[in-house]
Enzyme design. Structure first.
Site, PDB file in Angstrom:
ATOM      1  N   LYS A 281       0.841  -1.191   0.000  1.00 51.63           N
ATOM      2  CA  LYS A 281       0.000   0.000   0.000  1.00 51.63           C
ATOM      3  C   LYS A 281       0.882   1.248   0.000  1.00 51.63           C
ATOM      4  O   LYS A 281       1.863   1.330   0.724  1.00 51.63           O
ATOM      5  CB  LYS A 281      -0.917   0.025   1.229  1.00 51.63           C
ATOM      6  CG  LYS A 281      -2.018  -1.007   1.204  1.00 51.63           C
ATOM      7  CD  LYS A 281      -3.006  -0.832   2.349  1.00 51.63           C
ATOM      8  CE  LYS A 281      -4.060   0.179   2.000  1.00 51.63           C
ATOM      9  NZ  LYS A 281      -5.190   0.177   2.966  1.00 51.63           N
ATOM     10  N   GLU A 366     -20.086  -6.524   9.090  1.00 56.50           N
ATOM     11  CA  GLU A 366     -21.093  -5.749   9.819  1.00 56.50           C
ATOM     12  C   GLU A 366     -22.168  -6.628  10.443  1.00 56.50           C
ATOM     13  O   GLU A 366     -22.651  -6.341  11.545  1.00 56.50           O
ATOM     14  CB  GLU A 366     -21.744  -4.730   8.868  1.00 56.50           C
ATOM     15  CG  GLU A 366     -20.814  -3.608   8.426  1.00 56.50           C
ATOM     16  CD  GLU A 366     -19.965  -3.965   7.214  1.00 56.50           C
ATOM     17  OE1 GLU A 366     -19.192  -3.092   6.759  1.00 56.50           O
ATOM     18  OE2 GLU A 366     -20.067  -5.117   6.733  1.00 56.50           O
ATOM     19  N   ARG A 394     -26.031  -3.051   5.835  1.00 56.55           N
ATOM     20  CA  ARG A 394     -25.665  -4.438   5.564  1.00 56.55           C
ATOM     21  C   ARG A 394     -26.064  -5.358   6.713  1.00 56.55           C
ATOM     22  O   ARG A 394     -26.111  -6.571   6.551  1.00 56.55           O
ATOM     23  CB  ARG A 394     -24.155  -4.536   5.323  1.00 56.55           C
ATOM     24  CG  ARG A 394     -23.621  -3.482   4.373  1.00 56.55           C
ATOM     25  CD  ARG A 394     -22.164  -3.680   4.064  1.00 56.55           C
ATOM     26  NE  ARG A 394     -22.011  -4.617   2.961  1.00 56.55           N
ATOM     27  CZ  ARG A 394     -20.839  -5.017   2.495  1.00 56.55           C
ATOM     28  NH1 ARG A 394     -19.725  -4.600   3.061  1.00 56.55           N
ATOM     29  NH2 ARG A 394     -20.767  -5.850   1.488  1.00 56.55           N
TER      30      ARG A 394
END
Length: 654
Positions: A281, A366, A394
């Site tokens: 990253k 979630e 969600r």
């Protein structure tokens, strides 16, 4: 000459030699850093997939072949290579390019996404559509290692592996480290294992073993188990093999000598294949490599230093909410916090510093987060689920089935409620009022400012049942903060200003806009009441009803969907109370997905500012006046007609 400027589509990319790819990747990184430093966005993840993106578009025949980017917040290089370079400076701006994939934007964007974990399911749907329609093209899904914590990703892998269709999943792993030795060995093994010779030998061996009577099938299973065991000893792919995927990797995702031949071989393999690619990253920009978490989704920054271009003069609503939560946790050992891979975004890093053993980051899960909280609450804890409004969608069934049906004391700190600016369609928190207010036992709150917010956090944790408080993205207003946290009376609104002509019933960030609109109306002699509802549920029927009975017009204001939201709740209340003499207006977000753009611009566009509220009231009054004039005229005509008949009757009777 710039290589990037010669790329108008992937067809142009194929004209370059692989030796030119590293220079092209450097130009792509420069362009991404330049634009994101000006407009903000997802920097670190995009810098990490540049080589992988170039490799995919150079080997696949897009757009006939399909690339699905899970979450799609790492698709900036993809946009630059697919005809959108000249518009790239408009990234995440109003009327500009989306920060995510968008089918309406380009034929190369195969699936819209902004939430993690959707990619494998969508891509495998495309695989099945291809086969059902007897078409021939490749489907590749790029999924981040974080999305493997999403149950939906594992469900899709299980389904796809079981059906055995040609399908490539690329695991973009930017968390797991990989040493040079392992990388070199892995690259060698995978070039070998995916080569045509090895693949042909492997298939012929299977056919040979099957042909041996009685012992062939057991021998084939033993050979397969031996291969799995060998891979499990040196490679981390056994899980995917068990799910039915042929595992390849890990390989260095920044080394074209490893990436291109392996990917080329993998694309020739039959059946479901998972290619494990290691990336870094933030590669190419040192501040992003040092702090990939902050640069995952960052505001505009000074390129030379990596520091934010602007520093907020006041704390954010997020910071206020978590500071209140931390203060409460100091006094109550039962309080724990839960987040779904959004510790930084929800501000819980501050909570974690003080209570590291009372913070649970469950990953991009979630649904699990909410039911996990329900289990904690069932055993006497006071869990707080901190989540963006758009992500809580969600876990809707878990809120209903696992929390509310049992009336468990789970507190929901719903961040980024309402309009969230540049992240756009998939991230606006437009629906939480509507999808929470109809759930039995649920308390739904929204504060007018940061001082009220801290008291609402306390209200949630003191309430012996499920309760939520939603607050907006952005800096607070700078109001005076009470030193002590005091729970609010459940279901009690606040009359900020009384009036006789019009009532403005507002909630959340729209309250002070309603107050300013009322001040303008008062200057024109229109007596205007303002109610800060505080609660979407339970609604303060008594106060709203009392004010409604003495005014002629009532307007509700919310930064949420009009359909089924706060305004609908107020109208239901008026109906239940038999208050029918009013002319009413519901101001909120319309029944379509809101575009990206600055919060102030979007609020102005959808009438959520003081000016918008003022204009709506004036239009309602004018409509009422026009109707009154028309009714008066109609009454005069009817009266005249009745009078004429009376006269005629008298004449006839005489």
């Amino acid at each position: 000459m710039s290589l990037l400027k010669t790329i108008h589509s992937p067809a142009d990319l194929k004209r370059l030699s692989p030796d030119q790819f590293p220079a092209l990747c450097q130009e792509i990184r420069e362009e991404i850093i330049s634009v994101v430093s000006n407009v903000g966005g997802h920097l670190a993840s995009n810098l990490g997939v540049v080589e992988l993106t170039v490799a995919l578009h150079s080997l696949l025949k897009t757009p006939r072949d399909k690339i699905v980017w899970d979450t799609s917040n790492q698709a900036y290089a993809h946009k630059l290579l697919t005809g959108r370079r000249e518009q790239f400076h408009t990234l995440r701006q109003y009327g500009g390019l989306s920060g995510f994939c968008k089918r309406e934007e380009s034929e190369y964007d195969t699936f819209n996404a902004g939430h993690a974990g959707t990619g494998v399911s969508a891509a495998f749907g495309m695989v099945e559509a291809r086969d059902q329609r007897h078409e021939h093209y490749k489907v590749a899904c790029v999924v981040g290692d974080g999305a493997l914590t999403a149950g939906m990703t594992l469900e899709a892998l299980h389904h796809a592996g079981g059906l055995g269709k040609d399908f490539l999943v690329i695991l973009n792993d930017n968390q797991m480290s990989i040493s040079k030795n392992v990388g070199a060995i892995s690259a060698y093994l995978n070039r070998t294992f995916t080569g045509e010779f090895y693949t042909r030998i492997r298939q012929e061996t299977v056919h040979f073993l099957r042909a041996i009577p009685q012992i062939g099938q057991p021998m084939q299973k033993m050979a397969k188990r031996a291969e799995e065991l060998a891979k499990g000893l040196i490679l981390p792919g056994l899980l995917f093999e068990e799910l039915g995927f042929q595992y390849v990797g890990p390989i260095d995702g920044h080394n074209f000598e490893h990436l291109l031949p392996t990917l080329e071989n993998v694309l020739k393999l039959k059946g479901p294949v998972l290619l494990h690619v290691i990336t870094k990253k933030g590669l190419g920009y040192e501040p992003a490599m040092k702090n990939p978490v902050w640069f995952h989704a960052c505001p505009a920054f000074v390129r030379e230093t990596g520091q934010p271009a602007k520093k907020a003069a006041r704390p954010s609503y997020t910071a206020i909410a978590i500071e209140a939560l931390t203060r409460i946790a100091r006094q109550d050992q039962r309080v724990v916090a839960i987040t779904a891979a959004m510790c930084e975004g929800t501000g819980l890093t501050a909570f974690e510093k003080e209570f590291p053993n009372r913070l649970y980051d469950v990953g991009i899960a979630e649904q699990h987060a909410v039911t996990f909280a329900a289990g904690l609450a069932a055993q006497g804890m006071r869990p707080v689920v901190a989540m963006y409004a758009t992500f809580l969608q969600r876990a809707y069934d878990q809120v209903v089935h696992d929390v509310a049906t049992q009336n468990l004391p789970v507190a929901f700190c719903i961040d980024r409620g309402g309009l969230v600016a540049e992240d756009g369609t998939t991230h606006h928190g437009a629906f939480d009022f509507a999808y929470l207010r109809h759930v039995p036992n649920m308390v739904v709150m929204a504060p007018k400012d940061e001082n009220e917010l801290q008291h609402m956090v306390k209200t949630c944790l003191d309430y012996d049942g499920p309760a939520s408080v939603r607050y907006p993205r952005g800096v607070s207003l700078g109001v005076r903060m009470d030193p002590e946290l005091t729970p609010l009376p459940i279901g009690k609104a606040e009359l900020l200003k009384d009036g006789q002509d019009v009532a403005l019933v507002a909630i959340g960030v729209t309250v002070w806009e309603a107050v300013r609109a009322a001040e303008r109306l008062e200057q024109e002699g229109i007596s205007t009441a303002v109610i800060n509802a505080r609660f979407v549920k339970p609604l303060d029927h008594e106060l709203i009803g009392a004010v409604a009975r003495r005014v002629k017009h009532l307007v509700t204001v919310e930064e949420g969907a009009r359909m089924g939201g706060f305004g609908s709740a107020v109208l239901e209340s008026l109906s239940d109370q038999g208050i029918t003499h009013l002319r009413t207006k519901v101001i909120g977000l319309p029944d379509w997905y809101i575009e990206q753009g600055p919060q102030d611009l979007l609020r102005e566009r959808y009438g959520l500012t003081a000016d918008g509220i003022y204009d709506a009231v004036k239009a309602l009054l004018a409509k009422g006046d026009a109707r009154g004039v028309a009714l008066q005229r109609k009454g005069d005509v009817l009266a005249a007609s009745r009078g004429r008949r009376d006269v005629l009757g008298d004449e006839q009777g005489s």
